[in-house]
Design an enzyme around this catalytic site. Structure first.
Site, PDB file in Angstrom:
ATOM      1  N   ASP A  19     104.352  34.665  58.855  1.00 40.60           N
ATOM      2  CA  ASP A  19     105.544  34.109  58.184  1.00 40.60           C
ATOM      3  C   ASP A  19     105.531  33.625  56.945  1.00 40.60           C
ATOM      4  OD1 ASP A  19     106.288  35.328  60.603  1.00 40.60           O
ATOM      5  OD2 ASP A  19     107.153  33.671  61.649  1.00 40.60           O
TER       6      ASP A  19
ATOM      7  N   GLU B 206     103.363  33.734  54.303  1.00 36.83           N
ATOM      8  CA  GLU B 206     103.246  34.703  53.530  1.00 36.83           C
ATOM      9  C   GLU B 206     104.336  35.429  53.044  1.00 36.83           C
ATOM     10  OE1 GLU B 206      99.078  36.738  53.361  1.00 36.83           O
ATOM     11  OE2 GLU B 206      99.124  35.933  55.441  1.00 36.83           O
ATOM     12  N   TYR B 207     104.922  35.997  54.203  1.00 40.42           N
ATOM     13  CA  TYR B 207     106.225  36.679  54.025  1.00 40.42           C
ATOM     14  C   TYR B 207     107.244  35.852  53.091  1.00 40.42           C
ATOM     15  CZ  TYR B 207     110.354  39.469  54.746  1.00 40.42           C
ATOM     16  OH  TYR B 207     111.751  40.321  54.746  1.00 40.42           O
ATOM     17  N   ASP B 208     107.360  34.563  53.442  1.00 49.03           N
ATOM     18  CA  ASP B 208     108.194  33.676  53.006  1.00 49.03           C
ATOM     19  C   ASP B 208     107.843  33.566  51.280  1.00 49.03           C
ATOM     20  OD1 ASP B 208     109.516  33.091  55.292  1.00 49.03           O
ATOM     21  OD2 ASP B 208     108.590  31.433  55.777  1.00 49.03           O
TER      22      ASP B 208
ATOM     23  N   LEU C 244     117.292  23.820  64.700  1.00 45.50           N
ATOM     24  CA  LEU C 244     116.736  22.362  64.759  1.00 45.50           C
ATOM     25  C   LEU C 244     116.271  22.133  63.213  1.00 45.50           C
ATOM     26  CD1 LEU C 244     114.553  22.337  67.970  1.00 45.50           C
ATOM     27  CD2 LEU C 244     116.648  21.143  67.464  1.00 45.50           C
TER      28      LEU C 244
ATOM     29  N   GLU D 130     109.071  16.939  73.806  1.00 47.54           N
ATOM     30  CA  GLU D 130     108.786  18.036  74.578  1.00 47.54           C
ATOM     31  C   GLU D 130     107.866  19.316  73.611  1.00 47.54           C
ATOM     32  OE1 GLU D 130     112.489  18.940  76.246  1.00 47.54           O
ATOM     33  OE2 GLU D 130     112.888  20.641  75.335  1.00 47.54           O
TER      34      GLU D 130
ATOM     35  N   LYS E 229     107.725  22.583  71.673  1.00 46.18           N
ATOM     36  CA  LYS E 229     108.372  23.495  71.077  1.00 46.18           C
ATOM     37  C   LYS E 229     107.674  24.797  71.353  1.00 46.18           C
ATOM     38  CE  LYS E 229     110.561  24.549  66.781  1.00 46.18           C
ATOM     39  NZ  LYS E 229     110.430  25.864  66.714  1.00 46.18           N
TER      40      LYS E 229
ATOM     41  N   ASP F 120     106.968  28.876  71.166  1.00 46.18           N
ATOM     42  CA  ASP F 120     107.018  29.860  70.103  1.00 46.18           C
ATOM     43  C   ASP F 120     107.512  31.053  70.503  1.00 46.18           C
ATOM     44  OD1 ASP F 120     107.218  30.539  67.344  1.00 46.18           O
ATOM     45  OD2 ASP F 120     104.807  30.722  67.301  1.00 46.18           O
TER      46      ASP F 120
ATOM     47  N   ARG G 152     119.911  34.651  70.202  1.00 49.83           N
ATOM     48  CA  ARG G 152     120.708  33.725  69.270  1.00 49.83           C
ATOM     49  C   ARG G 152     121.589  34.331  68.277  1.00 49.83           C
ATOM     50  NH1 ARG G 152     120.366  29.041  65.707  1.00 49.83           N
ATOM     51  NH2 ARG G 152     119.606  30.291  64.147  1.00 49.83           N
TER      52      ARG G 152
ATOM     53  N   GLU H 153     113.558  29.945  75.890  1.00 48.15           N
ATOM     54  CA  GLU H 153     112.777  30.497  74.806  1.00 48.15           C
ATOM     55  C   GLU H 153     111.947  31.680  75.692  1.00 48.15           C
ATOM     56  OE1 GLU H 153     113.392  29.271  71.986  1.00 48.15           O
ATOM     57  OE2 GLU H 153     111.830  29.899  70.664  1.00 48.15           O
TER      58      GLU H 153
ATOM     59  N   TYR I 109     115.281  24.829  78.333  1.00 49.09           N
ATOM     60  CA  TYR I 109     115.099  23.358  77.863  1.00 49.09           C
ATOM     61  C   TYR I 109     116.634  22.807  77.319  1.00 49.09           C
ATOM     62  CZ  TYR I 109     114.798  26.651  73.447  1.00 49.09           C
ATOM     63  OH  TYR I 109     114.890  27.460  72.545  1.00 49.09           O
TER      64      TYR I 109
ATOM     65  N   LYS J 101     106.536  20.096  63.335  1.00 51.41           N
ATOM     66  CA  LYS J 101     105.718  21.390  63.565  1.00 51.41           C
ATOM     67  C   LYS J 101     104.414  20.986  63.199  1.00 51.41           C
ATOM     68  CE  LYS J 101     107.519  25.519  62.343  1.00 51.41           C
ATOM     69  NZ  LYS J 101     108.019  26.611  62.316  1.00 51.41           N
TER      70      LYS J 101
ATOM     71  N   CYS K  69      85.281  58.018  48.716  1.00 53.86           N
ATOM     72  CA  CYS K  69      85.111  57.241  49.921  1.00 53.86           C
ATOM     73  C   CYS K  69      83.634  56.676  50.338  1.00 53.86           C
ATOM     74  CB  CYS K  69      85.280  58.371  50.909  1.00 53.86           C
ATOM     75  SG  CYS K  69      84.767  57.965  52.563  1.00 53.86           S
TER      76      CYS K  69
ATOM     77  N   CYS L 101      81.486  59.208  52.854  1.00 58.00           N
ATOM     78  CA  CYS L 101      81.201  60.737  52.480  1.00 58.00           C
ATOM     79  C   CYS L 101      81.206  60.768  51.090  1.00 58.00           C
ATOM     80  CB  CYS L 101      82.231  61.381  53.272  1.00 58.00           C
ATOM     81  SG  CYS L 101      83.857  61.405  52.319  1.00 58.00           S
TER      82      CYS L 101
ATOM     83  N   CYS M  67      90.770  58.898  52.329  1.00 60.80           N
ATOM     84  CA  CYS M  67      89.695  59.702  51.941  1.00 60.80           C
ATOM     85  C   CYS M  67      90.305  61.074  52.699  1.00 60.80           C
ATOM     86  CB  CYS M  67      88.657  59.507  52.799  1.00 60.80           C
ATOM     87  SG  CYS M  67      87.176  60.838  53.222  1.00 60.80           S
TER      88      CYS M  67
ATOM     89  N   CYS N  36      84.919  64.026  56.926  1.00 58.34           N
ATOM     90  CA  CYS N  36      84.094  62.642  56.644  1.00 58.34           C
ATOM     91  C   CYS N  36      83.541  61.951  58.041  1.00 58.34           C
ATOM     92  CB  CYS N  36      85.231  61.500  55.995  1.00 58.34           C
ATOM     93  SG  CYS N  36      84.578  59.956  55.675  1.00 58.34           S
TER      94      CYS N  36
HETATM   95  S1  IVH Z   1     116.391  22.655  71.703  1.00 61.63           S
HETATM   96  C1  IVH Z   1     120.342  22.180  69.503  1.00 61.63           C
HETATM   97  N1  IVH Z   1     114.072  22.639  72.689  1.00 61.63           N
HETATM   98  O1  IVH Z   1     113.368  26.083  68.202  1.00 61.63           O
HETATM   99  C2  IVH Z   1     119.177  22.419  69.752  1.00 61.63           C
HETATM  100  N2  IVH Z   1     114.770  24.247  70.926  1.00 61.63           N
HETATM  101  O2  IVH Z   1     113.647  25.943  65.348  1.00 61.63           O
HETATM  102  C3  IVH Z   1     118.447  23.347  70.598  1.00 61.63           C
HETATM  103  N3  IVH Z   1     112.789  25.981  70.573  1.00 61.63           N
HETATM  104  O3  IVH Z   1     116.423  27.487  67.804  1.00 61.63           O
HETATM  105  C4  IVH Z   1     117.289  23.731  70.622  1.00 61.63           C
HETATM  106  N4  IVH Z   1     111.418  24.976  72.108  1.00 61.63           N
HETATM  107  O4  IVH Z   1     114.819  28.513  69.621  1.00 61.63           O
HETATM  108  C5  IVH Z   1     114.622  23.141  71.804  1.00 61.63           C
HETATM  109  N5  IVH Z   1     112.070  22.705  73.493  1.00 61.63           N
HETATM  110  C6  IVH Z   1     112.844  23.265  72.753  1.00 61.63           C
HETATM  111  C7  IVH Z   1     112.223  24.436  71.999  1.00 61.63           C
HETATM  112  C8  IVH Z   1     113.434  24.872  71.039  1.00 61.63           C
HETATM  113  C9  IVH Z   1     111.664  25.852  71.112  1.00 61.63           C
HETATM  114  C10 IVH Z   1     113.266  26.814  69.450  1.00 61.63           C
HETATM  115  C11 IVH Z   1     114.924  27.200  69.745  1.00 61.63           C
HETATM  116  C12 IVH Z   1     115.234  26.762  68.402  1.00 61.63           C
HETATM  117  C13 IVH Z   1     114.331  26.500  67.625  1.00 61.63           C
HETATM  118  C14 IVH Z   1     114.599  25.539  66.119  1.00 61.63           C
END
Ligand code: IVH
Length: 669
Positions: A36, A38-40, A86, A116, A118, A120, A139, A175, A227, A315, A409, A412, A427, A432
């Site tokens: 992501d 690199e893409y950004d 977030l 808690e 996050k 992915d 979403r 998630e 969550y 993060k 190549c 070959c 090639c 080959c």
């Molecule tokens: S709370 C209003 N808790 O991260 C807040 N989000 O970068 C609602 N995510 O859109 C989100 N783990 O898809 C919350 N423990 C967690 C999470 C979490 C992953 C995701 C979620 C959010 C994104 C924001």
């Protein structure tokens, strides 16, 4: 950096083509090849160039279009309360600033928070009414998401009905993820079947949710962690720390690991502890989320347009290490594509040792200005795939060498060509040895003819010793040929000969997939085997006839016709026939009454008496398809109890609507 309009035009064309290719891989093939980040970077370069040279902006630039195509197939769902995102940070100072700001906004109050994982994955919102799952949506833009109910229902840990004292309304957010182990297994299977692999678990989870066919989603190892809540009626919730127990009681999975803190020191301690334990979770995490515990305090803090003031995501940096780029090797694939691969001084990163990393193509190497002998920065994007991010130009001593793709190549010696509008170099010599090895490996792979014992090492020996010249050659191998090979005793020889013999009885679609016709994947191979009674008929078919077959289409149809026009391919088929392979389709399953289902498209809605996957499977088994949304193309709408908007739409469109009872009759016929 492009300075003149002419050089900008040139660079823009390259960047746009690259972004378009990455978009296609990400959105349509679910198989991105860059991280992501690199893409950004690439996308930012595009925006920057267009900002500096506004005259060069075109309406079809990737900067003017968002997302992919697949999204269109799902109907829109408006969330009861918006799904916010977030604020993110990689810096502990900013976590400090966040907490101080909160304390200032709530003077003289203690502000307990919860920390808690996050997760992915892909954000999802589920609506339960009186304990029953009504729908599930992605979403989307935060206000309107896409209806993915059918696909979510295939996830085992998502309950159809909540347990215990159920609230009358519960919008619950979480998630969807693919487990790390499940991801590794899925990719290994895909690689063996010659299919493109997914870049990381998040992309494969997203790809799985976007499947139009829930049967495919059902086969993917997905899970979910909840969550947060959206709209809620009939239960009182005042603190986030109480949410975990509530969700658990209702049967909704949530994190087992979380911390409480009421000071910055406590927050940072939790963040550090999570960083240590998170690698042991079954799902991938990319950070920690810090949330104010007390809902009354959240209320007074409020939200900005996009994200709440009461929460923040910290993060973790992707693991990065430095190592030496010893050489750039060239790999020749099954279709002859030359891929540059970095040979590295082995390094340990995010749990494993890395000695190789793909560099994709010449453009990619130039963009990063990588030179042989460089010290390079290696990153494991999403804990899984190693990627070279950049070179340390400051450490060069002048001995580093620039890389150029070879004009021939490396295996070959034939000339290589670059197809119009493509970055890949190929090639074109079908004989080959490198291509031949890959083709035989693919032919023997589990997803194709499934010949155990005919893996990379064995194929390598067979081809180098001139024992096989095309896939038909494996059927002429004798025990004497094999006995002379490395690690081949009498037992293993007998086993391999037996496996080769047994492969002769494989169904036609496996053979069609196995012989490696460009663009013919499993589903096209199945469609072809269904359509033609035998291979002869198929070889005699015109491109127009081939193109009319569902799941085949123009590109594939042309490719098949070209393949069979080639005399060496025809002679290979004749040799396979002579070896005794089955070149006929299996007799089709009797479809007597169920010609009514074959070829039809179904939408299933409302509450049914049994799990939806079962019904989906039945329809698919009898030759029908299941789609997530009602359209003019829908043949039948199977409406259960309390069916809602889809049923309404079906009525408006005048579609055939049938009850579960009628459905059972139809299937039983
Ligand atoms: S709370 C209003 N808790 O991260 C807040 N989000 O970068 C609602 N995510 O859109 C989100 N783990 O898809 C919350 N423990 C967690 C999470 C979490 C992953 C995701 C979620 C959010 C994104 C924001």
């Amino acid at each position: 950096m492009a300075e003149t309009e002419a050089s900008a035009t040139h660079r823009l064309a390259a960047v746009r083509a690259e972004i378009a290719a990455h978009n296609r891989r990400y959105y349509e093939e679910d198989a991105p090849v860059i991280s992501d980040r690199e893409y950004d970077r690439l996308y930012r370069e595009l925006l920057d160039l267009e900002a500096r040279f506004p005259k060069l902006v075109t309406p079809d630039s990737p900067s003017r279009r968002v997302g992919g195509k697949a999204a269109k197939a799902f109907s829109p769902v408006t969330h009861r309360t918006p799904m916010l995102s977030l604020d993110n940070t990689y810096s502990e100072e900013e976590v400090g600033a966040f907490y101080r700001r909160i304390e200032k906004l709530l003077p003289n109050e203690k502000v307990p928070v919860v920390i808690e994982p996050k997760v992915d994955g892909v954000a999802i919102s589920l609506l339960y009414e009186n304990g029953r799952l009504r729908h599930a949506a992605t979403r989307g833009d935060g206000t309107v998401g896409e209806d993915v109910t059918q696909n979510i229902r295939t996830i085992r840990s998502v309950p159809e009905r909540l347990k215990g004292d159920v609230p009358s309304l519960l919008e619950v957010r979480g998630e969807v993820f693919m487990t790390k182990a499940g991801f590794a297994k899925l990719n290994a299977e895909r690689a063996e079947a010659g299919l493109p692999v997914f870049a990381n678990p998040r992309n494969s989870a997203a790809g799985s949710l976007k499947q139009l066919d829930p049967v495919i989603t059902a086969q993917r190892p997905l899970g979910v962690i909840f969550y947060a809540t959206g709209a809620v009626k009939g239960v009182e919730l005042t603190h986030h720390s109480k949410l975990f127990a509530l969700l658990k009681k209702l049967g909704l999975p949530c994190s087992e690991t979380w911390w409480e803190a009421d000071s910055l020191a406590g927050i940072l301690k939790a963040i550090h502890e999570l960083e240590q334990v998170r690698h042991g979770f079954v799902y991938e995490t990319d950070g920690a989320v810090v949330k104010v515990d007390d809902f009354a305090q959240r209320e007074s803090l409020g939200t900005t347009a996009k994200s709440p003031r009461w929460a923040m995501a910290f993060k973790y940096e992707a693991d990065r290490v430095e190592t030496k780029l010893l050489d750039i090797l060239i790999q020749v694939g099954r279709t002859g594509v030359l891929t540059p691969v970095a040979a590295l001084v082995p390094v340990f990163v995010s749990g494993s040792t890395v000695a190789r990393a793909t560099l994709h193509n010449q453009e990619e190497i130039e963009r990063k200005d990588l030179r042989i002998g460089d010290t390079v920065v290696l990153e494991k994007a999403g804990e899984v795939i190693p990627a070279i991010v950049s070179a340390r130009a400051d450490l060069r001593d002048g001995s580093e060498k620039k890389f150029r793709m070879p004009a021939n190549c490396p295996v070959c010696g034939s000339e290589v060509v670059k197809d119009e509008g493509q970055v890949a170099v190929r090639c074109v010599n079908a004989q080959c040895p490198a291509q031949l090895k890959r083709r035989i490996e693919h032919y023997a792979s589990r997803g194709a003819m499934d010949i155990e014992g005919l893996g990379e090492a064995m194929v390598e020996q067979l081809v180098t010793r001139n024992l096989v010249h095309d896939v038909s050659g494996i059927y002429r191998l004798t025990s004497e040929d094999l006995l002379g090979l490395e690690r081949m005793g009498e037992k293993s020889v007998a086993k391999l000969i037996d496996a080769i013999e047994r492969s002769k009885a494989q169904p036609l679609w496996r053979l069609l997939f196995g012989i490696g016709i460009l663009h013919v994947g499993v589903s096209a191979a199945r469609a072809l085997a269904d359509h033609f009674a035998n291979l002869n008929e198929m070889m005699a078919a015109s491109p127009e006839e081939l193109q009319r077959i569902p799941d085949v289409g123009e590109v594939v149809g042309t490719s098949i016709a070209q393949f069979f026009a080639e005399p060496s391919n025809r002679s290979m088929i004749e040799k396979l026939r002579a070896a005794g392979l089955r070149l006929t389709s299996e007799p089709k399953a009797p479809v007597a009454g169920n010609s009514q289902i074959k070829g039809t498209t179904w939408v299933i809605t409302g509450t049914l008496s049994r799990p939806r996957e079962e019904i989906v499977e039945e329809i698919v088994r009898q030759g029908g398809k299941v789609s997530g949304s009602v359209s003019k193309k829908t043949s039948y709408v199977l409406a259960g109890e309390e069916a809602g908007s889809k049923l309404e739409k079906a009525r408006k469109l005048g579609l055939k609507i049938i009850s579960e009872e009628n459905f059972r009759e139809l299937i039983a016929r």
